[in-house]
Scaffold this motif. Sequence first.
Motif, PDB file in Angstrom:
ATOM      1  N   THR A 197       6.809   4.810   6.894  1.00  0.00           N
ATOM      2  CA  THR A 197       8.192   4.319   6.828  1.00  0.00           C
ATOM      3  C   THR A 197       9.044   4.873   7.955  1.00  0.00           C
ATOM      4  O   THR A 197      10.050   4.269   8.333  1.00  0.00           O
ATOM      5  N   THR A 198       8.665   6.011   8.514  1.00  0.00           N
ATOM      6  CA  THR A 198       9.418   6.562   9.646  1.00  0.00           C
ATOM      7  C   THR A 198       9.236   5.684  10.879  1.00  0.00           C
ATOM      8  O   THR A 198      10.192   5.363  11.601  1.00  0.00           O
ATOM      9  N   GLU A 199       7.991   5.296  11.114  1.00  0.00           N
ATOM     10  CA  GLU A 199       7.673   4.467  12.273  1.00  0.00           C
ATOM     11  C   GLU A 199       7.864   2.987  11.990  1.00  0.00           C
ATOM     12  O   GLU A 199       7.946   2.178  12.903  1.00  0.00           O
ATOM     13  N   ASP A 200       7.911   2.647  10.684  1.00  0.00           N
ATOM     14  CA  ASP A 200       8.025   1.251  10.271  1.00  0.00           C
ATOM     15  C   ASP A 200       6.778   0.466  10.670  1.00  0.00           C
ATOM     16  O   ASP A 200       6.856  -0.621  11.233  1.00  0.00           O
ATOM     17  N   CYS A 201       5.591   1.046  10.362  1.00  0.00           N
ATOM     18  CA  CYS A 201       4.344   0.408  10.788  1.00  0.00           C
ATOM     19  C   CYS A 201       3.172   0.964   9.980  1.00  0.00           C
ATOM     20  O   CYS A 201       3.208   2.095   9.488  1.00  0.00           O
ATOM     21  N   LEU A 202       2.107   0.133   9.859  1.00  0.00           N
ATOM     22  CA  LEU A 202       0.878   0.586   9.225  1.00  0.00           C
ATOM     23  C   LEU A 202       0.170   1.605  10.104  1.00  0.00           C
ATOM     24  O   LEU A 202       0.102   1.447  11.330  1.00  0.00           O
ATOM     25  N   ASN A 203      -0.360   2.659   9.480  1.00  0.00           N
ATOM     26  CA  ASN A 203      -1.132   3.686  10.176  1.00  0.00           C
ATOM     27  C   ASN A 203      -2.493   3.839   9.511  1.00  0.00           C
ATOM     28  O   ASN A 203      -2.611   3.646   8.286  1.00  0.00           O
ATOM     29  N   ILE A 249       0.866  -1.172   0.000  1.00  0.00           N
ATOM     30  CA  ILE A 249       0.000   0.000   0.000  1.00  0.00           C
ATOM     31  C   ILE A 249       0.902   1.221   0.000  1.00  0.00           C
ATOM     32  O   ILE A 249       2.114   1.108   0.197  1.00  0.00           O
ATOM     33  N   PRO A 250       0.362   2.390  -0.203  1.00  0.00           N
ATOM     34  CA  PRO A 250       1.215   3.581  -0.319  1.00  0.00           C
ATOM     35  C   PRO A 250       2.163   3.730   0.883  1.00  0.00           C
ATOM     36  O   PRO A 250       1.760   3.624   2.036  1.00  0.00           O
ATOM     37  N   ARG A 251       3.452   3.970   0.585  1.00  0.00           N
ATOM     38  CA  ARG A 251       4.493   4.105   1.601  1.00  0.00           C
ATOM     39  C   ARG A 251       4.874   5.579   1.723  1.00  0.00           C
ATOM     40  O   ARG A 251       5.368   6.184   0.768  1.00  0.00           O
ATOM     41  N   LEU A 252       4.660   6.132   2.922  1.00  0.00           N
ATOM     42  CA  LEU A 252       4.891   7.553   3.162  1.00  0.00           C
ATOM     43  C   LEU A 252       5.746   7.728   4.424  1.00  0.00           C
ATOM     44  O   LEU A 252       5.636   6.934   5.365  1.00  0.00           O
ATOM     45  N   THR A 253       6.571   8.762   4.416  1.00  0.00           N
ATOM     46  CA  THR A 253       7.234   9.129   5.669  1.00  0.00           C
ATOM     47  C   THR A 253       6.188   9.747   6.590  1.00  0.00           C
ATOM     48  O   THR A 253       5.069  10.092   6.156  1.00  0.00           O
ATOM     49  N   GLU A 254       6.564   9.921   7.862  1.00  0.00           N
ATOM     50  CA  GLU A 254       5.595  10.510   8.790  1.00  0.00           C
ATOM     51  C   GLU A 254       5.247  11.930   8.394  1.00  0.00           C
ATOM     52  O   GLU A 254       4.092  12.363   8.520  1.00  0.00           O
ATOM     53  N   ASN A 255       6.239  12.682   7.895  1.00  0.00           N
ATOM     54  CA  ASN A 255       5.954  14.054   7.451  1.00  0.00           C
ATOM     55  C   ASN A 255       5.026  14.055   6.246  1.00  0.00           C
ATOM     56  O   ASN A 255       4.123  14.903   6.144  1.00  0.00           O
ATOM     57  N   GLN A 256       5.244  13.111   5.310  1.00  0.00           N
ATOM     58  CA  GLN A 256       4.352  13.024   4.147  1.00  0.00           C
ATOM     59  C   GLN A 256       2.943  12.623   4.569  1.00  0.00           C
ATOM     60  O   GLN A 256       1.953  13.146   4.046  1.00  0.00           O
ATOM     61  N   ARG A 257       2.854  11.676   5.515  1.00  0.00           N
ATOM     62  CA  ARG A 257       1.532  11.279   6.023  1.00  0.00           C
ATOM     63  C   ARG A 257       0.817  12.465   6.641  1.00  0.00           C
ATOM     64  O   ARG A 257      -0.380  12.688   6.415  1.00  0.00           O
ATOM     65  N   ASN A 258       1.559  13.255   7.424  1.00  0.00           N
ATOM     66  CA  ASN A 258       0.932  14.389   8.109  1.00  0.00           C
ATOM     67  C   ASN A 258       0.521  15.497   7.146  1.00  0.00           C
ATOM     68  O   ASN A 258      -0.281  16.371   7.496  1.00  0.00           O
ATOM     69  N   ALA A 259       1.102  15.470   5.934  1.00  0.00           N
ATOM     70  CA  ALA A 259       0.754  16.503   4.946  1.00  0.00           C
ATOM     71  C   ALA A 259      -0.562  16.207   4.236  1.00  0.00           C
ATOM     72  O   ALA A 259      -1.082  17.069   3.504  1.00  0.00           O
ATOM     73  N   ILE A 260      -1.101  15.001   4.418  1.00  0.00           N
ATOM     74  CA  ILE A 260      -2.378  14.662   3.793  1.00  0.00           C
ATOM     75  C   ILE A 260      -3.486  15.545   4.378  1.00  0.00           C
ATOM     76  O   ILE A 260      -3.609  15.670   5.604  1.00  0.00           O
ATOM     77  N   VAL A 261      -4.260  16.186   3.530  1.00  0.00           N
ATOM     78  CA  VAL A 261      -5.391  17.005   3.984  1.00  0.00           C
ATOM     79  C   VAL A 261      -6.584  16.070   4.186  1.00  0.00           C
ATOM     80  O   VAL A 261      -7.141  15.543   3.223  1.00  0.00           O
ATOM     81  N   ILE A 262      -6.926  15.841   5.424  1.00  0.00           N
ATOM     82  CA  ILE A 262      -7.970  14.877   5.761  1.00  0.00           C
ATOM     83  C   ILE A 262      -9.355  15.466   5.525  1.00  0.00           C
ATOM     84  O   ILE A 262      -9.645  16.600   5.921  1.00  0.00           O
TER      85      ILE A 262
END
Length: 598
Positions: A85-91, A59-72
């Motif tokens: 990928t920063t945490e090495d875990c599914l979120n 599934i899409p692999r994002l750093t924590e900063n990239q994940r946080n940039a998603i506009v929910i």
Amino acid sequence: MMNTKSTKCIARLLLIALFFAFENFFSQYNGAVGINTSSPNSNSVLDIVSGNKNKGILIPRLTENQRNAIVINSATDDGLTVYNTTEDCLNYWSLADNEWKSVCGQIGKSVFTIDCANTKANGTYVEGKTLNTSHYLTVTVNVTKKGNYTITGTTSNGYNFYGTGVFLSTGVQTVQVQGQGTPSVVQSDTVQLFANGVSVSCTPAVTVNVLSAAGTYSISCGSATVNGVYTKGVALGAGNTITLSVTVTALGSYSITTNTVDGISFSGSGTFTSTGNQNVTLSGTGTPTSTADKVMTITSNSADGASTCNVTVVMTIPVKKVLHIGNETVYGYSAFTGPSRSLMDSQTNFGTTASSVVKSGGYTHTSLGASPTSAALLAALNNKPDLVIIGYSYTPTALEASYIANYLNKKGVVIAFQDEASSSQNMMRAIFSDPTISANAGAGAGSVYALTNTNDPILNGPFGDVRGKNWGEDASGTINVTGLTSGFIPFSYAQPINSTTSRTGITGLRHSSLNFIWFGDGGFLSNENANGNQYTSNTIEPFVAPSSGGYFPVEKSTYGYAGNGYAAGSMQVQNSIIFANALAWAIKQAETNGINTP
């Protein structure tokens, strides 16, 4: 011109061909889509099967900063899933909690750094001896993000360290990482640390010394010396050690440790290279959590199975509030002024240096003078001073004596020097709750009184053993108390050693249960020499504490009037030593059983 019908027909044939070509990969059944399955699970919208059982799904692999940039979009994104990928875990995004959640735990993987300088190995490591619960790393970390953690430490010598847990808060913390395995050879090992699987480069390196098999030796706790100053809340340093005498009969390694008492412990290890008598140093670690003296149990790894023994670590007593009542003159009657005050404030006697006789934070001093009103006295006692010192010429009324008795009953501490009969009687009657007690004037200036042989901390304390010696009366007359039947420890009686006139009663005592010391002389602390040197008279000013010795208390070597076979000035008196011992006892009582003891 192209035939439209022909083109459409060809397109349909191609689609049919593609369908049959991929029918083994895609299927649809009852609203479910399957990949590599012809019968997808009816409870799923998508059922993916690994045909050869050797592939997964990305599934899409994002750093924590990239994940946080998603506009929910709260209305549509509940359950949105990525691989962090920063945490090495599914979120996944939780609409209910309005935050990203981790399937590795509600707070995910922590972020922290290891403080190598404050990380060390605990326990004694011996060749061929399996590690146990006493072998672990104490690791100091700075947590910047809460979450799960794993810390490992590896060596190339048959043993390692592993610890896992959860950091529930950020900031500097200390964790224990348990050791496991068996050291293979005698050597110094460097421990390679890993924080959440990432190698940590440590400068200085964390090292472990693996020792040879234990030697045979005996320890002597009786000659042990505890070095340094020990204060509640202050971490032990390089100067906090125990020097221990040992006798070695067979060469080999040694490991000597103590238990942990109120947050501190001691340990030392090494290898004996010679037999015979020698000293071993145990280094202290930890931070004391209380002011109580600590009895440390010392245990060794001697091959002969030597028994344990105990050593006491004396703690620094915190600053105590002292209320003085008496004349504020150069003589030091109430210890607010004069050499008696200098004795109290001297670091030689009561201080935080390694050489201080009594480890103490010292005193804050307040004086009411010689004639406080009853209201002023009551207000001062209600302010809960740790210690009250009374001297010449305070003469409490019966009401004031009841205030002092009430203060004592609340675990206050009083050291009283009195030489007026009626006020002494008021004090004794109030404190002992006995209206039949009497106080009378006795012998005069220069009288010398024998001290009892009682093993009491006032007579045998840190400043000297004065049992069977003497104290001297100052310029006035000594008070003799009669009618006391119980509840006290006598220090001296009414009969001077240099007088043939018969006298009865008590001239010095300590209450058996209350924190109360009394001597029947208001000038017990008298000395007009600011430097504390011995005053020249044989009949007045019996207190001596020379400034050249740091106001350390010593006897007055020439004292007393002539009589009963004694020549004038041929006697020695111990007033200053008694007072210093009394202070040492008083501040200890104030700390452990006083009016301000929690």
